[in-house]
Design a protein around this motif. Structure first.
Motif, short mmCIF file in Angstrom:
data_model
loop_
_atom_site.label_atom_id
_atom_site.label_comp_id
_atom_site.label_asym_id
_atom_site.label_seq_id
_atom_site.Cartn_x
_atom_site.Cartn_y
_atom_site.Cartn_z
N PRO A 124 -7.11 1.37 -19.15
CA PRO A 124 -6.10 1.94 -18.25
C PRO A 124 -6.68 2.78 -17.11
O PRO A 124 -6.20 2.70 -15.97
CB PRO A 124 -5.21 2.77 -19.17
N ARG A 125 -7.72 3.57 -17.37
CA ARG A 125 -8.28 4.39 -16.29
C ARG A 125 -9.00 3.52 -15.26
O ARG A 125 -8.93 3.78 -14.05
CB ARG A 125 -9.22 5.44 -16.87
N SER A 126 -9.71 2.52 -15.75
CA SER A 126 -10.35 1.60 -14.81
C SER A 126 -9.31 0.84 -14.00
O SER A 126 -9.49 0.61 -12.79
CB SER A 126 -11.25 0.61 -15.56
N GLN A 127 -8.21 0.45 -14.63
CA GLN A 127 -7.18 -0.27 -13.92
C GLN A 127 -6.56 0.60 -12.83
O GLN A 127 -6.22 0.10 -11.74
CB GLN A 127 -6.09 -0.75 -14.88
N GLU A 128 -6.45 1.89 -13.09
CA GLU A 128 -5.95 2.80 -12.05
C GLU A 128 -6.84 2.74 -10.81
O GLU A 128 -6.35 2.70 -9.67
CB GLU A 128 -5.91 4.24 -12.58
N LEU A 129 -8.15 2.75 -11.03
CA LEU A 129 -9.07 2.69 -9.90
C LEU A 129 -8.97 1.34 -9.19
O LEU A 129 -9.02 1.28 -7.95
CB LEU A 129 -10.51 2.93 -10.35
N MET A 130 -8.80 0.27 -9.95
CA MET A 130 -8.66 -1.05 -9.33
C MET A 130 -7.42 -1.10 -8.43
O MET A 130 -7.45 -1.68 -7.35
CB MET A 130 -8.58 -2.14 -10.39
N ASN A 131 -6.36 -0.47 -8.88
CA ASN A 131 -5.15 -0.41 -8.06
C ASN A 131 -5.39 0.39 -6.78
O ASN A 131 -4.95 0.01 -5.70
CB ASN A 131 -3.99 0.19 -8.86
N ARG A 132 -6.10 1.50 -6.92
CA ARG A 132 -6.43 2.31 -5.74
C ARG A 132 -7.35 1.54 -4.80
O ARG A 132 -7.21 1.60 -3.58
CB ARG A 132 -7.07 3.63 -6.17
N LYS A 133 -8.31 0.82 -5.38
CA LYS A 133 -9.23 0.01 -4.56
C LYS A 133 -8.46 -1.01 -3.75
O LYS A 133 -8.70 -1.18 -2.54
CB LYS A 133 -10.25 -0.69 -5.46
N VAL A 152 -9.43 -0.24 -0.05
CA VAL A 152 -10.70 -0.87 0.31
C VAL A 152 -10.43 -2.27 0.86
O VAL A 152 -9.56 -2.99 0.36
CB VAL A 152 -11.63 -0.95 -0.93
N ALA A 153 -11.17 -2.64 1.88
CA ALA A 153 -11.01 -3.96 2.48
C ALA A 153 -11.14 -5.05 1.43
O ALA A 153 -12.02 -5.00 0.56
CB ALA A 153 -12.05 -4.17 3.57
N ALA A 154 -10.29 -6.05 1.52
CA ALA A 154 -10.23 -7.11 0.51
C ALA A 154 -11.55 -7.89 0.41
O ALA A 154 -11.87 -8.46 -0.63
CB ALA A 154 -9.08 -8.06 0.81
N GLY A 155 -12.31 -7.92 1.49
CA GLY A 155 -13.58 -8.64 1.48
C GLY A 155 -14.64 -7.99 0.63
O GLY A 155 -15.67 -8.60 0.33
N VAL A 156 -14.43 -6.74 0.23
CA VAL A 156 -15.37 -6.05 -0.66
C VAL A 156 -14.94 -6.34 -2.09
O VAL A 156 -14.04 -5.70 -2.63
CB VAL A 156 -15.39 -4.52 -0.40
N GLY A 157 -15.55 -7.32 -2.70
CA GLY A 157 -15.15 -7.73 -4.04
C GLY A 157 -15.82 -6.92 -5.12
O GLY A 157 -16.51 -5.93 -4.87
N HIS A 158 -15.63 -7.34 -6.37
CA HIS A 158 -16.33 -6.73 -7.50
C HIS A 158 -16.46 -7.77 -8.61
O HIS A 158 -15.65 -8.69 -8.70
CB HIS A 158 -15.61 -5.47 -8.01
N THR A 159 -17.46 -7.59 -9.44
CA THR A 159 -17.69 -8.52 -10.54
C THR A 159 -16.92 -8.11 -11.78
O THR A 159 -16.30 -8.94 -12.43
CB THR A 159 -19.20 -8.60 -10.84
N LEU A 160 -16.98 -6.82 -12.13
CA LEU A 160 -16.25 -6.30 -13.28
C LEU A 160 -15.22 -5.28 -12.82
O LEU A 160 -15.55 -4.40 -12.01
CB LEU A 160 -17.20 -5.62 -14.28
N PRO A 161 -14.00 -5.32 -13.35
CA PRO A 161 -12.96 -4.38 -12.94
C PRO A 161 -13.04 -3.07 -13.72
O PRO A 161 -12.10 -2.70 -14.43
CB PRO A 161 -11.67 -5.14 -13.25
#
Length: 452
Positions: free
Chosen positions: A29-38, A42-51
């Motif tokens: 849940p805490r990581s998901q909060e950050l993913m929502n904020r991201k 953050v520009a959509a072109g800046v991806g990530h491998t692990l959420p």
């Protein structure tokens, strides 16, 4: 997050319990909060491998905000060779922060920059007189290496190779082979960049290194001409392109031809440098001495720094003021680099990379014997990969690769993929990882293959 009183390794990072531990699903849940904020910031072109939202890392683990402890088989893409927050690096950076944070070396110089240059001139292959210049990123260093080679030779053409990756700036996108996600829609790219065929033993039909080099040289001579060619740039082991190790003899033949024809040979050791392959630099495995060598990633324990090191006459050819940058060779990054290099030296991490390589190659070859979907196991030291294929045709199997990586991520293992065809899993653990964690992480990958 569980802490212990003493470090689990002797070479780096916070005193984190060295274990894989899943407290929640990933992402929690805490990581998901950050993913929502991201997503919102953050520009959509800046991806990530692990959420995940990282809060600590060290040794061979990364800990997220939900208390999950993941085995790190990626090292931030080969950056944290000495481990995250390595003690010498933390101490050196803290001391430099207390002294001064910035002056710009091209305005008022400082010793740290000079000391890093001296160390690079000492460590890189060859006993000729050298000079170094420091920059911020691998791509920036590659750009400057090309700029220097063009200025020195008074020629403009540059040759890169199939499957190459050299960065995301305009010139380095032109050098990079893979279209998506690195190039698509971002052109036009810099001119006078050409591409030659690489030695790719798994897919070359038995072509040996000298034969593969002759193929590339013929293309260069017929389509470009040595009289127009400023530089050849190549990764001694390709990174993003799929951890491709050229056949023995390929690199030496290119160096011989370049030397005979007044062409600057540039080794891009951004990913392969600093103990990663079981030598200080991957060029050493083939006994080659590049005219110019580009380094970054593992150079400064996670701080942004890169370098171009080369023959004095080449490096000194640029006019005064022609090289530099506001943050190039930051005093903080230079302090980190000196401490990082000391850690490689004092903690025996070149030898440790060889030991990690033995574990990786041994375990992965055992998997390959039992699973024909693993078409190839390749690499050196702590830079090893498996190429996944359709066992009937040998065609790249990107779908299987993605399934295995997704399974590993869900099970608490940071795993990276690569390759022009998206079908390569790469293993880049910190050199501070324990054998126990390494073997456990490989076990998760094996289970992912089984589940897929």
């Amino acid at each position: 997050m569980t802490l212990v009183d003493t470090p689990a390794t002797t070479t780096g990072g916070p005193a984190l319990t060295q274990e894989r531990r899943l407290v929640t699903a990933i992402p929690g849940p805490r990581s998901q909060e950050l993913m929502n904020r991201k997503a919102a910031a953050v520009a959509a072109g800046v991806g990530h491998t692990l959420p995940i939202s990282v809060v600590a890392a060290g040794g061979g683990v990364v800990v997220d905000a939900d208390g999950n402890s993941l085995i790190d088989l990626g090292s931030g893409i080969a950056v944290t060779g000495v481990g995250n927050s390595a003690p010498r690096v933390v101490e050196a950076v803290s001391a430099q922060l207390g002294a001064f944070t910035h002056t710009c070396f091209t305005v008022s110089p400082y010793e740290g920059y000079v000391a890093v240059a001296e160390k690079l001139n000492e460590l890189t292959p060859g006993d000729h007189e050298k000079r170094s210049a420091l920059f911020n990123s691998g791509a920036e260093a590659v750009e400057n290496a090309i700029k220097i080679a063009r200025h020195y030779t008074k020629k403009q053409a540059v040759v890169a190779f199939d499957h190459a990756y050299h960065g995301r700036t305009n010139l380095t996108m032109g050098l990079t082979a893979k279209n998506i996600p690195y190039k698509n829609g971002f052109g036009p790219f810099a001119p006078e960049v050409y591409r030659a065929p690489l030695s790719y033993p798994f897919r070359d039909g038995g072509l040996d290194g000298r034969e593969a080099a002759a193929r590339a040289i013929t293309m260069i001579e017929k389509q470009i001409g040595a009289e127009n060619l400023a530089a050849i740039i190549i990764e001694p082991i390709q990174g993003e392109g799929g951890f491709i190790v050229p056949a023995a003899g390929f690199l030496p033949a290119l160096v011989e031809w370049a030397t005979a024809n007044g062409v600057v040979f540039i080794a891009d050791e951004v990913q392969t440098g600093f103990a990663r392959t079981g030598a200080w630099f991957a060029s050493e495995h083939e006994g080659i001495v590049p005219d110019v060598i580009v380094t970054a990633k593992g150079i400064a324990g996670g701080l942004p720094l890169s370098a171009v090191t080369g023959r004095a006459e080449i490096m000194d050819s640029a006019m005064a003021g022609g090289l530099g940058g506001t943050y190039a060779g930051s005093p903080i990054a230079c302090a980190a680099a000196l401490a990082t290099i000391e850690t490689y030296e004092q903690d025996g991490l070149v030898e440790r990379a060889k030991e990690i390589g033995s574990v990786l190659i041994g375990r992965l070859n055992a998997l390959r014997t039992a699973d024909p979907r693993i078409g190839d196991v390749r690499g050196r030291g702590a830079m090893v990969a498996i190429e996944l294929v359709d066992p009937a045709t040998g065609a790249p199997d990107a779908a299987l690769t993605n399934k295995v990586a997704k399974f590993a991520h869900e099970q608490g293992v940071i795993l990276l993929t690569c390759g022009t065809y998206g079908n390569v899993i790469r293993f880049l653990p910190p050199l501070t990882i324990s054998d126990e964690l390494l073997v456990e992480g490989l076990g998760v990958v094996a289970e992912g293959l089984k589940q897929a």
